[in-house]
Design a protein around this motif. Sequence first.
Motif, PDB file in Angstrom:
ATOM      1  N   GLU A 181      26.679 -32.639 -38.846  1.00 49.75           N
ATOM      2  CA  GLU A 181      27.262 -33.848 -38.274  1.00 49.75           C
ATOM      3  C   GLU A 181      26.294 -34.501 -37.292  1.00 49.75           C
ATOM      4  N   ARG A 182      25.604 -33.689 -36.525  1.00 52.56           N
ATOM      5  CA  ARG A 182      24.665 -34.217 -35.540  1.00 52.56           C
ATOM      6  C   ARG A 182      23.507 -34.939 -36.220  1.00 52.56           C
ATOM      7  N   ARG A 183      23.111 -34.430 -37.373  1.00 52.07           N
ATOM      8  CA  ARG A 183      22.012 -35.057 -38.101  1.00 52.07           C
ATOM      9  C   ARG A 183      22.419 -36.437 -38.623  1.00 52.07           C
ATOM     10  N   TYR A 184      23.601 -36.535 -39.220  1.00 42.29           N
ATOM     11  CA  TYR A 184      24.028 -37.804 -39.788  1.00 42.29           C
ATOM     12  C   TYR A 184      24.522 -38.781 -38.732  1.00 42.29           C
ATOM     13  N   ALA A 185      24.714 -38.331 -37.493  1.00 42.35           N
ATOM     14  CA  ALA A 185      25.121 -39.228 -36.422  1.00 42.35           C
ATOM     15  C   ALA A 185      23.938 -39.879 -35.723  1.00 42.35           C
ATOM     16  N   ARG A 186      22.706 -39.554 -36.149  1.00 48.52           N
ATOM     17  CA  ARG A 186      21.524 -40.081 -35.458  1.00 48.52           C
ATOM     18  C   ARG A 186      21.407 -41.592 -35.586  1.00 48.52           C
ATOM     19  N   GLY A 187      21.845 -42.152 -36.698  1.00 51.68           N
ATOM     20  CA  GLY A 187      21.712 -43.592 -36.883  1.00 51.68           C
ATOM     21  C   GLY A 187      22.815 -44.405 -36.252  1.00 51.68           C
ATOM     22  N   SER A 188      23.863 -43.763 -35.730  1.00 53.93           N
ATOM     23  CA  SER A 188      25.009 -44.494 -35.186  1.00 53.93           C
ATOM     24  C   SER A 188      25.111 -44.419 -33.671  1.00 53.93           C
ATOM     25  N   THR A 189      24.347 -43.545 -33.018  1.00 55.34           N
ATOM     26  CA  THR A 189      24.408 -43.416 -31.572  1.00 55.34           C
ATOM     27  C   THR A 189      23.041 -43.040 -31.024  1.00 55.34           C
ATOM     28  N   ARG A 190      22.795 -43.474 -29.803  1.00 55.19           N
ATOM     29  CA  ARG A 190      21.518 -43.154 -29.153  1.00 55.19           C
ATOM     30  C   ARG A 190      21.587 -41.838 -28.393  1.00 55.19           C
ATOM     31  N   ASN A 191      22.773 -41.487 -27.933  1.00 57.34           N
ATOM     32  CA  ASN A 191      22.946 -40.271 -27.140  1.00 57.34           C
ATOM     33  C   ASN A 191      23.650 -39.217 -27.989  1.00 57.34           C
ATOM     34  N   LEU A 192      22.887 -38.351 -28.604  1.00 56.30           N
ATOM     35  CA  LEU A 192      23.451 -37.296 -29.415  1.00 56.30           C
ATOM     36  C   LEU A 192      24.027 -36.212 -28.522  1.00 56.30           C
ATOM     37  N   PRO A 193      25.127 -35.592 -28.915  1.00 56.48           N
ATOM     38  CA  PRO A 193      25.688 -34.500 -28.100  1.00 56.48           C
ATOM     39  C   PRO A 193      24.733 -33.326 -28.052  1.00 56.48           C
ATOM     40  N   PRO A 194      24.673 -32.631 -26.928  1.00 53.20           N
ATOM     41  CA  PRO A 194      23.750 -31.491 -26.835  1.00 53.20           C
ATOM     42  C   PRO A 194      24.182 -30.362 -27.748  1.00 53.20           C
ATOM     43  N   THR A 195      23.192 -29.634 -28.243  1.00 50.19           N
ATOM     44  CA  THR A 195      23.490 -28.469 -29.061  1.00 50.19           C
ATOM     45  C   THR A 195      24.026 -27.349 -28.175  1.00 50.19           C
ATOM     46  N   PRO A 196      24.672 -26.343 -28.748  1.00 50.76           N
ATOM     47  CA  PRO A 196      25.146 -25.231 -27.907  1.00 50.76           C
ATOM     48  C   PRO A 196      24.032 -24.550 -27.123  1.00 50.76           C
ATOM     49  N   PHE A 197      22.843 -24.454 -27.712  1.00 48.81           N
ATOM     50  CA  PHE A 197      21.724 -23.830 -27.007  1.00 48.81           C
ATOM     51  C   PHE A 197      21.242 -24.704 -25.855  1.00 48.81           C
ATOM     52  N   GLN A 198      21.220 -26.030 -26.054  1.00 46.71           N
ATOM     53  CA  GLN A 198      20.840 -26.928 -24.980  1.00 46.71           C
ATOM     54  C   GLN A 198      21.854 -26.896 -23.841  1.00 46.71           C
ATOM     55  N   ARG A 199      23.143 -26.816 -24.186  1.00 42.34           N
ATOM     56  CA  ARG A 199      24.176 -26.740 -23.164  1.00 42.34           C
ATOM     57  C   ARG A 199      24.067 -25.437 -22.379  1.00 42.34           C
ATOM     58  N   LEU A 200      23.779 -24.328 -23.070  1.00 43.37           N
ATOM     59  CA  LEU A 200      23.608 -23.046 -22.380  1.00 43.37           C
ATOM     60  C   LEU A 200      22.400 -23.081 -21.466  1.00 43.37           C
ATOM     61  N   LYS A 201      21.310 -23.674 -21.928  1.00 40.06           N
ATOM     62  CA  LYS A 201      20.103 -23.771 -21.097  1.00 40.06           C
ATOM     63  C   LYS A 201      20.352 -24.599 -19.849  1.00 40.06           C
ATOM     64  N   LYS A 202      21.129 -25.689 -20.010  1.00 40.24           N
ATOM     65  CA  LYS A 202      21.448 -26.535 -18.859  1.00 40.24           C
ATOM     66  C   LYS A 202      22.311 -25.790 -17.850  1.00 40.24           C
ATOM     67  N   ASN A 203      23.289 -25.039 -18.344  1.00 37.10           N
ATOM     68  CA  ASN A 203      24.150 -24.278 -17.434  1.00 37.10           C
ATOM     69  C   ASN A 203      23.373 -23.208 -16.686  1.00 37.10           C
ATOM     70  N   LEU A 204      22.441 -22.543 -17.383  1.00 31.48           N
ATOM     71  CA  LEU A 204      21.624 -21.534 -16.713  1.00 31.48           C
ATOM     72  C   LEU A 204      20.728 -22.167 -15.652  1.00 31.48           C
ATOM     73  N   ARG A 205      20.207 -23.363 -15.940  1.00 30.51           N
ATOM     74  CA  ARG A 205      19.364 -24.051 -14.967  1.00 30.51           C
ATOM     75  C   ARG A 205      20.175 -24.423 -13.725  1.00 30.51           C
ATOM     76  N   LEU A 206      21.421 -24.913 -13.950  1.00 34.80           N
ATOM     77  CA  LEU A 206      22.265 -25.257 -12.807  1.00 34.80           C
ATOM     78  C   LEU A 206      22.626 -24.021 -12.001  1.00 34.80           C
ATOM     79  N   PHE A 207      22.916 -22.927 -12.684  1.00 27.30           N
ATOM     80  CA  PHE A 207      23.237 -21.687 -11.972  1.00 27.30           C
ATOM     81  C   PHE A 207      22.051 -21.211 -11.154  1.00 27.30           C
ATOM     82  N   GLY A 208      20.848 -21.345 -11.704  1.00 28.95           N
ATOM     83  CA  GLY A 208      19.661 -20.939 -10.950  1.00 28.95           C
ATOM     84  C   GLY A 208      19.427 -21.792  -9.726  1.00 28.95           C
ATOM     85  N   SER A 209      19.723 -23.108  -9.841  1.00 25.18           N
ATOM     86  CA  SER A 209      19.540 -23.982  -8.677  1.00 25.18           C
ATOM     87  C   SER A 209      20.553 -23.688  -7.582  1.00 25.18           C
ATOM     88  N   PHE A 210      21.792 -23.288  -7.967  1.00 24.03           N
ATOM     89  CA  PHE A 210      22.796 -22.964  -6.966  1.00 24.03           C
ATOM     90  C   PHE A 210      22.510 -21.635  -6.265  1.00 24.03           C
TER      91      PHE A 210
END
Length: 309
Positions: free
Chosen positions: A273-302
């Motif tokens: 779904e993420r692949r076929y949504a590339r032509g309809s939106t500029r902001n693709l939803p983050p993948t589960p791995f990207q979301r996990l990486k972001k959460n770990l980064r926020l936890f490290g900053s706190f």
Amino acid sequence: MTDTVDKMPTPALPPDQIKAIPVRHYGRWVAGAAVVAVLVLIGIAFSNAKINYSIIPDYLTDGTILSGVWHTLYISVLAMVLGLVLGVILAVMRMSSNPVTSTVAWLYIWFFRGTPVLVQLLLWYNISLVFPILNLGFYKDEMNQVMTPFLAALLGLGLNEAAYMSEIVRAGIQSVDIGQTEASHALGMTQGKTLRRVILPQAMRVIVPPTGNEFINMLKTSSLAYAVQFNELIKRATDISSTSLAVVEMYFVASIWYLILTSVFSVFQYYLERRYARGSTRNLPPTPFQRLKKNLRLFGSFSRPEVAR
């Protein structure tokens, strides 16, 4: 001078002197406590039940169960492919200006969507009562020999899925602006070429999400093939339970495998779904791995101590 002084605005309080009082949500606490209590009662009931949980991990990798998992996956993929191909054909027939083809497609969809899948499976399995002999001119044999449990399961699941896929494909095709078709015809493209090169690629953005849901549902609906003696997961689990008397344990094993299969294909569906949504939106939803990486980064900053300046 006095009036001017009276009309001067009162200086605002500094932020450190503002006391924010949070709103109390007592209903949320009550609802949460009730849900936790129900879950605890369910857990106690299952823990006190006469279920031998220790044998469940052993049967997860049992050869009979793995054979059932393979047959479930095999029949689901083939039935989905059959349903998708027939669904595209039925969608084109439904939108045709020919009243005969559009009426036939509508009647097909009406019948297969209006009758239960289990009934369709049983009808195919007992089709020899209507046609005892299969005579195609170049091939002739008894229907009992031709209509095996595998073929009955494939036709019952695939033909039923085609009725639903036709509506999904039709909705996807109709989501493409009519100007795309007119522009393609102006360039000299035929109707078939316009459908393959212009319409369907754009319609995939609408077709892919419900198609993924239909395949995940097909993985579970394939369990109905147990009624026609096809050796899918439920049939294999039932065969083991009839000899070991571990009925509920085998249902747990089958449920775990269904959860594994649906979870794996849900991940595939997400990326598709993420692949076929590339032509309809500029902001693709983050993948589960990207979301996990972001959460770990926020936890490290706190957790990092602040440096005094």
